[in-house]
Design a protein around this motif. Sequence first.
Motif, PDB file in Angstrom:
ATOM      1  N   ASN B   9       0.908  -1.156  -0.001  1.00 45.01           N
ATOM      2  CA  ASN B   9      -0.015  -0.049  -0.034  1.00 45.01           C
ATOM      3  C   ASN B   9       0.970   1.338   0.016  1.00 45.01           C
ATOM      4  O   ASN B   9       0.638   2.161   0.770  1.00 45.01           O
ATOM      5  CB  ASN B   9      -0.939  -0.063   1.070  1.00 45.01           C
ATOM      6  N   ASN B  11       1.214   3.800  -1.661  1.00 45.97           N
ATOM      7  CA  ASN B  11       0.249   5.315  -1.957  1.00 45.97           C
ATOM      8  C   ASN B  11      -0.035   5.785  -0.753  1.00 45.97           C
ATOM      9  O   ASN B  11      -0.069   6.846  -0.240  1.00 45.97           O
ATOM     10  CB  ASN B  11      -0.676   4.984  -2.690  1.00 45.97           C
ATOM     11  N   TYR B  12      -0.635   4.830   0.067  1.00 48.01           N
ATOM     12  CA  TYR B  12      -1.116   5.139   1.390  1.00 48.01           C
ATOM     13  C   TYR B  12       0.073   5.588   2.478  1.00 48.01           C
ATOM     14  O   TYR B  12      -0.250   6.678   2.978  1.00 48.01           O
ATOM     15  CB  TYR B  12      -1.784   4.088   2.178  1.00 48.01           C
ATOM     16  N   ALA B  13       1.132   5.029   2.183  1.00 47.35           N
ATOM     17  CA  ALA B  13       2.369   5.466   3.088  1.00 47.35           C
ATOM     18  C   ALA B  13       2.702   6.787   2.733  1.00 47.35           C
ATOM     19  O   ALA B  13       3.096   7.609   3.595  1.00 47.35           O
ATOM     20  CB  ALA B  13       3.366   4.252   2.906  1.00 47.35           C
ATOM     21  N   VAL B  16       0.588   9.460   4.096  1.00 52.55           N
ATOM     22  CA  VAL B  16       0.966   9.704   5.237  1.00 52.55           C
ATOM     23  C   VAL B  16       1.987  10.635   5.605  1.00 52.55           C
ATOM     24  O   VAL B  16       2.163  11.496   6.381  1.00 52.55           O
ATOM     25  CB  VAL B  16       0.971   8.429   6.134  1.00 52.55           C
ATOM     26  N   PHE B  49      -4.760   9.729  -0.925  1.00 55.38           N
ATOM     27  CA  PHE B  49      -5.301   8.802  -0.317  1.00 55.38           C
ATOM     28  C   PHE B  49      -6.606   8.198  -0.714  1.00 55.38           C
ATOM     29  O   PHE B  49      -6.603   7.098  -0.963  1.00 55.38           O
ATOM     30  CB  PHE B  49      -5.400   8.888   1.151  1.00 55.38           C
ATOM     31  N   ILE B  53      -7.504   4.596  -2.849  1.00 55.58           N
ATOM     32  CA  ILE B  53      -8.384   3.677  -2.560  1.00 55.58           C
ATOM     33  C   ILE B  53      -9.355   3.298  -3.732  1.00 55.58           C
ATOM     34  O   ILE B  53      -9.560   1.917  -3.892  1.00 55.58           O
ATOM     35  CB  ILE B  53      -9.408   4.129  -1.280  1.00 55.58           C
ATOM     36  N   GLY B  54      -9.651   3.920  -4.581  1.00 55.10           N
ATOM     37  CA  GLY B  54     -10.330   3.652  -5.776  1.00 55.10           C
ATOM     38  C   GLY B  54      -9.619   2.883  -6.951  1.00 55.10           C
ATOM     39  O   GLY B  54     -10.245   2.160  -8.031  1.00 55.10           O
ATOM     40  N   MET B  55      -8.380   2.839  -6.784  1.00 59.16           N
ATOM     41  CA  MET B  55      -7.346   2.176  -7.866  1.00 59.16           C
ATOM     42  C   MET B  55      -7.821   0.540  -8.019  1.00 59.16           C
ATOM     43  O   MET B  55      -8.024  -0.088  -7.220  1.00 59.16           O
ATOM     44  CB  MET B  55      -6.019   2.482  -7.509  1.00 59.16           C
ATOM     45  N   GLN B  79     -12.855   9.688  -7.403  1.00 56.04           N
ATOM     46  CA  GLN B  79     -12.580  10.704  -8.208  1.00 56.04           C
ATOM     47  C   GLN B  79     -13.671  11.830  -8.295  1.00 56.04           C
ATOM     48  O   GLN B  79     -13.157  12.951  -8.483  1.00 56.04           O
ATOM     49  CB  GLN B  79     -12.485  10.335  -9.848  1.00 56.04           C
TER      50      GLN B  79
END
Lengths: 254, 121
Positions: B9, B11-13, B16, B49, B53-55, B79
């Motif tokens: 994950n 992108n999430y990191a 952050v 973030f 999520i939608g990817m 989006q």
Amino acid sequence: MRRAAVIGALLVIGAMLLFAIGKMPAMNSRNTPDKTHVIPRYLEKGEAEGGAKNIITGVILNYRGYDTMGEVTVIFSALCAVVALLDREKRGLSRSGPDASGVRSSVIVRTVVRFAFPVILFFAVAYMMLHGEGSPGGGFQGGAILGASVIVFTLAFGLPESTRRMPLKVRIPLESTAMVAFLSMGIIGLAYGVNFLTYLLPGVHGAMAQTVRNLMLTVIEVGIGVGGGVIFISIVFAMMREDKYELQPDVPQP
Amino acid sequence: MNFSRMFHNLNYAVSVLLFLMGLYTVAVKPNLIKKLIGLNIMETSVFLFIVSIGMVEGGQAPIIVEGVKSSQMVNPIPQALILTGIVVAVSTTAVALSLCLKIHERYGTLNAAEILGREEP
């Protein structure tokens, strides 16, 4: 001392956030909860229900139409707040831009802007706004590009030239186009006896109703684009007008 | 903490990290314009973030064209939400910048500590 305390707090917050994302489902998966409930319906029936090939446009204008109408109100309120704080620009008062320093931008910059400006404008209106329902784009994106093109023009030619081409009396009616387009298209449905923002004309059925809905969505897209773009232009003009205070403070400094 | 999951994950990191950078700027820098830039970085991290999520692996843009099945498309809701978020972020930034102009006109500085020190009780 203060910086050390802030860094300590940030480390704690960061550790908590990283712990939380460590527990989240994998990013690219198709089986995460956000993609299994309402999304398949949006993707399969989005064109029939939302009225646009670009499903995001359908979501913005149809499924979440109220949300977008509120958003249009937000940018309009932002313009109201900026104008209340800074006043409108007045021609002749402003000394900002290249004209203030007496140095004009170079011939290269002005020539390039003169050639690029109509192309950017065409891209914003014809591709982003008018074709936004069938390709990447839409009202807000077109409005951002429209605003940016005029801002580039202002940076190259100065605020007096820009306000001469886009005078206040042209901009004031255009600033409200987004809300006017949204409200008028929504109220037409009310007259027909269906919900607000349903995009129907009385007595039109079948394939013709689809065409009418496409047309109404396009009207709203263009309204949002022109309205949003002109609002950004007016905000920038109001801010540039304020530059005169830096040259000539007419307010006593404390 | 599961580090392999965290790397998956990414992108999430990164969001952050961006969030913490923005928060640090808002909390530490005295200049109001820099605080605003920090606020915008925080907003961008939230946008990154939610869009992430939608990817979907190998996903296509959610636009109906020949040869793209609806099961191949990414999630359109994040989006659409982020489009709203970006416009609101721009609006708040515009209002904040005009407040900064007024503050500079009144105090001659944008340094928050100086402004607070100069204020009459």
